[in-house]
Motif scaffolding. Structure first.
Motif, PDB file in Angstrom:
ATOM      1  N   ASN A  24      -0.414  80.706  33.185  1.00  0.00           N
ATOM      2  CA  ASN A  24       0.722  81.635  33.207  1.00  0.00           C
ATOM      3  C   ASN A  24       1.256  81.828  34.621  1.00  0.00           C
ATOM      4  O   ASN A  24       2.010  82.769  34.881  1.00  0.00           O
ATOM      5  CB  ASN A  24       0.308  82.990  32.617  1.00  0.00           C
ATOM      6  N   GLY A  25       0.864  80.918  35.512  1.00  0.00           N
ATOM      7  CA  GLY A  25       1.267  81.032  36.908  1.00  0.00           C
ATOM      8  C   GLY A  25       2.500  80.216  37.248  1.00  0.00           C
ATOM      9  O   GLY A  25       3.344  79.928  36.407  1.00  0.00           O
ATOM     10  N   LYS A  26       2.572  79.813  38.503  1.00  0.00           N
ATOM     11  CA  LYS A  26       3.746  79.104  39.017  1.00  0.00           C
ATOM     12  C   LYS A  26       3.951  77.743  38.356  1.00  0.00           C
ATOM     13  O   LYS A  26       5.068  77.220  38.342  1.00  0.00           O
ATOM     14  CB  LYS A  26       3.610  78.912  40.532  1.00  0.00           C
ATOM     15  N   PHE A  27       2.874  77.146  37.831  1.00  0.00           N
ATOM     16  CA  PHE A  27       2.975  75.828  37.194  1.00  0.00           C
ATOM     17  C   PHE A  27       2.893  75.923  35.673  1.00  0.00           C
ATOM     18  O   PHE A  27       2.505  74.970  35.001  1.00  0.00           O
ATOM     19  CB  PHE A  27       1.881  74.896  37.727  1.00  0.00           C
ATOM     20  N   LEU A 166      19.519  77.321  37.851  1.00  0.00           N
ATOM     21  CA  LEU A 166      18.885  78.029  36.745  1.00  0.00           C
ATOM     22  C   LEU A 166      17.363  78.101  36.869  1.00  0.00           C
ATOM     23  O   LEU A 166      16.778  79.180  36.925  1.00  0.00           O
ATOM     24  CB  LEU A 166      19.258  77.370  35.415  1.00  0.00           C
ATOM     25  N   ALA A 167      16.708  76.911  36.890  1.00  0.00           N
ATOM     26  CA  ALA A 167      15.238  76.865  36.827  1.00  0.00           C
ATOM     27  C   ALA A 167      14.570  77.484  38.048  1.00  0.00           C
ATOM     28  O   ALA A 167      13.539  78.149  37.926  1.00  0.00           O
ATOM     29  CB  ALA A 167      14.777  75.424  36.645  1.00  0.00           C
ATOM     30  N   GLU A 168      15.165  77.279  39.230  1.00  0.00           N
ATOM     31  CA  GLU A 168      14.540  77.800  40.455  1.00  0.00           C
ATOM     32  C   GLU A 168      15.008  79.219  40.792  1.00  0.00           C
ATOM     33  O   GLU A 168      14.189  80.102  41.056  1.00  0.00           O
ATOM     34  CB  GLU A 168      14.837  76.882  41.647  1.00  0.00           C
ATOM     35  N   ASN A 169      16.315  79.424  40.773  1.00  0.00           N
ATOM     36  CA  ASN A 169      16.853  80.668  41.318  1.00  0.00           C
ATOM     37  C   ASN A 169      17.053  81.787  40.293  1.00  0.00           C
ATOM     38  O   ASN A 169      16.945  82.960  40.648  1.00  0.00           O
ATOM     39  CB  ASN A 169      18.184  80.389  42.028  1.00  0.00           C
ATOM     40  N   VAL A 170      17.350  81.432  39.044  1.00  0.00           N
ATOM     41  CA  VAL A 170      17.614  82.465  38.040  1.00  0.00           C
ATOM     42  C   VAL A 170      16.396  82.720  37.153  1.00  0.00           C
ATOM     43  O   VAL A 170      15.865  83.832  37.099  1.00  0.00           O
ATOM     44  CB  VAL A 170      18.839  82.079  37.164  1.00  0.00           C
ATOM     45  N   ARG A 172      13.419  81.340  37.428  1.00  0.00           N
ATOM     46  CA  ARG A 172      12.159  81.278  38.201  1.00  0.00           C
ATOM     47  C   ARG A 172      11.064  80.530  37.448  1.00  0.00           C
ATOM     48  O   ARG A 172       9.887  80.883  37.524  1.00  0.00           O
ATOM     49  CB  ARG A 172      11.676  82.687  38.561  1.00  0.00           C
ATOM     50  N   TRP A 173      11.456  79.483  36.691  1.00  0.00           N
ATOM     51  CA  TRP A 173      10.474  78.654  36.000  1.00  0.00           C
ATOM     52  C   TRP A 173       9.624  77.880  36.997  1.00  0.00           C
ATOM     53  O   TRP A 173       8.459  77.590  36.743  1.00  0.00           O
ATOM     54  CB  TRP A 173      11.183  77.671  35.072  1.00  0.00           C
ATOM     55  N   ILE A 174      10.237  77.490  38.079  1.00  0.00           N
ATOM     56  CA  ILE A 174       9.541  76.741  39.134  1.00  0.00           C
ATOM     57  C   ILE A 174       9.848  77.391  40.473  1.00  0.00           C
ATOM     58  O   ILE A 174      10.876  78.062  40.619  1.00  0.00           O
ATOM     59  CB  ILE A 174       9.959  75.249  39.153  1.00  0.00           C
TER      60      ILE A 174
END
Length: 234
Positions: A24-27, A166-170, A172-174
């Motif tokens: 459930n962390g950053k990865f 989207l994935a990085e900035n909004v 925060r999936w990665i």
């Protein structure tokens, strides 16, 4: 010589190294797509098990895919350019009593004598300064009838919006700063590169996210993320 961009990416992955086995962390997203990654390999090898196959996992990170392949019977060598990642991978595989040959090395200047049945490059090419040189060089380490399996990100306006905005900035999936748009690679560019060494495209599939059931799946849509596999005819 290491560029500022290389150092920036290296420092980012180093700071995240303790997160690898936190589902459930950053990865988290890598844990979600791990079954897809492994199934893609099995499909390309046309096997249900990988008994005694020699596999090289480049950019192995904390060993998520390496461990899955080891459990399927493969002789796995995992290499990463972040020392902390390799230390985490070693600790986890020892805890699980898996025999995986992990190595810390600069992937871009890698020199390996051994040949492998399968070489995997999952989400690594888009982090290299000269992916063409690296790809042509590492292809020499394939055995006869060996297969290259790659996943990376297509280069277009939609992929830039989806993966960075989207994935990085909004969403925060990665982690923010993971990707650099200019280093994204079109599928045809990989094919053109490998055709110079007489490789042939075996398979090309996209990886897409379904927001309704919140699941990842393979698709014919390669606009953003994609998998590809190559082989060299006899």
């Amino acid at each position: 010589m290491k560029t500022k961009l290389f150092n920036k990416e290296h420092d980012l992955f180093k700071s995240l190294s303790e997160e690898w086995w936190n589902e459930n962390g950053k990865f988290k997203i890598l844990h979600k797509i791990r079954p897809i990654r492994v199934k893609y390999i099995l499909d390309q090898m046309n096997k249900k098990k990988l008994n005694n196959l020699d596999i090289l996992d480049l950019g192995c990170g904390g060993g998520l895919v390496s461990e899955s392949l080891s459990r399927l019977g493969a002789n796995v060598t995992g290499i990463d350019f972040v020392k902390n990642n390799i230390e985490v991978a070693k600790q986890h595989s020892n805890k699980k009593k898996l025999k995986i040959n992990y190595k810390y090395a600069n992937i871009e200047t890698l020199k390996i004598k051994k040949k492998y049945d399968l070489i995997i490059m999952y989400e690594i090419l888009e982090h290299l300064d000269n992916w063409e040189y690296f790809l042509l060089n590492i292809s020499e380490n394939l055995k006869n009838k060996g297969i290259l399996v790659i996943s990376t990100i297509n280069r277009n306006i939609l992929s830039k919006f989806a993966t960075i905005y989207l994935a990085e900035n909004v969403l925060r999936w990665i982690p923010r700063g993971t990707h650099t748009y200019e280093k994204y690679i079109k599928p045809q560019e990989i094919t053109n590169c490998l055709e110079s060494k007489n490789f042939r495209l075996k398979n090309l599939k996209g990886l897409v996210y379904n927001p309704i059931d919140m699941e990842w799946k393979l698709s014919n849509n390669t606009t953003i993320n994609y998998f590809c596999a190559y082989y060299k005819p006899n």
